[in-house]
Design a protein around this motif. Structure first.
Motif, PDB file in Angstrom:
ATOM      1  N   ALA A   1       0.844  -1.199   0.000  1.00 58.94           N
ATOM      2  CA  ALA A   1       0.000   0.000   0.000  1.00 58.94           C
ATOM      3  C   ALA A   1       0.879   1.249   0.000  1.00 58.94           C
ATOM      4  O   ALA A   1       0.592   2.235  -0.695  1.00 58.94           O
ATOM      5  N   GLU A   2       1.977   1.200   0.771  1.00 60.48           N
ATOM      6  CA  GLU A   2       2.918   2.323   0.810  1.00 60.48           C
ATOM      7  C   GLU A   2       3.582   2.507  -0.554  1.00 60.48           C
ATOM      8  O   GLU A   2       3.719   3.627  -1.046  1.00 60.48           O
ATOM      9  N   ILE A   3       3.963   1.388  -1.163  1.00 59.88           N
ATOM     10  CA  ILE A   3       4.587   1.450  -2.504  1.00 59.88           C
ATOM     11  C   ILE A   3       3.585   2.002  -3.512  1.00 59.88           C
ATOM     12  O   ILE A   3       3.924   2.842  -4.347  1.00 59.88           O
ATOM     13  N   ASP A   4       2.329   1.532  -3.433  1.00 60.00           N
ATOM     14  CA  ASP A   4       1.295   2.045  -4.341  1.00 60.00           C
ATOM     15  C   ASP A   4       1.094   3.544  -4.139  1.00 60.00           C
ATOM     16  O   ASP A   4       0.950   4.298  -5.096  1.00 60.00           O
ATOM     17  N   SER A   5       1.118   3.979  -2.881  1.00 61.02           N
ATOM     18  CA  SER A   5       0.954   5.391  -2.571  1.00 61.02           C
ATOM     19  C   SER A   5       2.131   6.195  -3.129  1.00 61.02           C
ATOM     20  O   SER A   5       1.944   7.255  -3.727  1.00 61.02           O
ATOM     21  N   GLU A   6       3.352   5.673  -2.950  1.00 57.67           N
ATOM     22  CA  GLU A   6       4.547   6.346  -3.493  1.00 57.67           C
ATOM     23  C   GLU A   6       4.506   6.360  -5.019  1.00 57.67           C
ATOM     24  O   GLU A   6       4.869   7.354  -5.644  1.00 57.67           O
ATOM     25  N   ALA A   7       4.070   5.271  -5.639  1.00 59.89           N
ATOM     26  CA  ALA A   7       3.969   5.210  -7.109  1.00 59.89           C
ATOM     27  C   ALA A   7       2.945   6.232  -7.611  1.00 59.89           C
ATOM     28  O   ALA A   7       3.173   6.913  -8.619  1.00 59.89           O
ATOM     29  N   ALA A   8       1.838   6.346  -6.882  1.00 59.43           N
ATOM     30  CA  ALA A   8       0.819   7.336  -7.276  1.00 59.43           C
ATOM     31  C   ALA A   8       1.381   8.749  -7.139  1.00 59.43           C
ATOM     32  O   ALA A   8       1.146   9.608  -7.999  1.00 59.43           O
ATOM     33  N   GLU A   9       2.160   8.968  -6.066  1.00 59.69           N
ATOM     34  CA  GLU A   9       2.781  10.284  -5.870  1.00 59.69           C
ATOM     35  C   GLU A   9       3.806  10.566  -6.978  1.00 59.69           C
ATOM     36  O   GLU A   9       3.852  11.678  -7.520  1.00 59.69           O
ATOM     37  N   ILE A  10       4.577   9.564  -7.340  1.00 55.93           N
ATOM     38  CA  ILE A  10       5.559   9.708  -8.427  1.00 55.93           C
ATOM     39  C   ILE A  10       4.841   9.994  -9.745  1.00 55.93           C
ATOM     40  O   ILE A  10       5.240  10.868 -10.510  1.00 55.93           O
TER      41      ILE A  10
END
Length: 187
Positions: A26-35
């Motif tokens: 979920a954190e990676i998905d959130s970071e990917a969305a932010e990127i």
């Protein structure tokens, strides 16, 4: 006392690890969305920058063109106002008789020199004389037909009389040559 089973313990560990993995994902998905959001913002800013740069370049080119045109054609109003001076000097010289040349030669020579100097000044500022000849073909781009008349021995569209010479300012028509045109039909 009941002994805990190894399987329950392993299930608890696996559930905890699965939960951690889910949180990390979920954190990676959130970071990917932010990127992705940052990339989209970067692309939008890059596009706006490129458009602003192109707009600035177009403005510079337009300003340069307007400056050149103002330099070349800015005096066109003054030039048009001076053309009657040329016409009057030319008419004055056309009506001079041999008798007048003998009695007032210096005056007439002064008028001729003034006319010549006026033509030199015109040349310095890009003003060219359009001097059509009788018999030339009428060109609506540089001639203005003042009248039409059937004249034997001419073809339709031939210049039969020149009323006033025309002028170009660089490549623009300042005043068309005023001419009479033959209307004799071709036989």
């Amino acid at each position: 006392m009941a002994e805990p089973k190894n399987d329950d313990f392993l299930d608890d560990i696996e559930a905890a690890e699965a939960e951690e993995l889910l949180e990390e994902m979920a954190e990676i998905d959130s970071e990917a969305a932010e990127i992705d959001a940052l990339r989209a913002e970067r692309d939008e800013l890059k596009d706006r920058f490129m458009r602003a740069l192109a707009d600035t370049e177009n403005t510079r080119k337009r300003s340069e063109k307007q400056r050149r045109e103002a330099e070349q054609y800015g005096g066109s109003k003054l030039a048009r106002d001076v053309l009657p001076v040329y016409d009057n000097l030319k008419r004055a010289l056309e009506v001079v008789t041999d008798e007048q040349k003998a009695s007032a030669g210096a005056l007439i020579e002064g008028v001729e020199l003034t006319l010549r100097e006026l033509l030199n000044v015109f040349g310095k500022h890009g003003i060219e004389l359009i001097a059509p000849e009788v018999g030339e073909k009428f060109d609506p781009q540089v001639h203005q037909a003042m009248f039409e008349a059937p004249v034997p021995g001419t073809k339709s569209g031939d210049i039969i009389q020149v009323a006033a010479e025309g002028f170009l300012l660089h490549d623009r028509l300042l005043r068309p040559a005023q001419v009479g045109v033959s209307s004799t039909p071709a036989t």
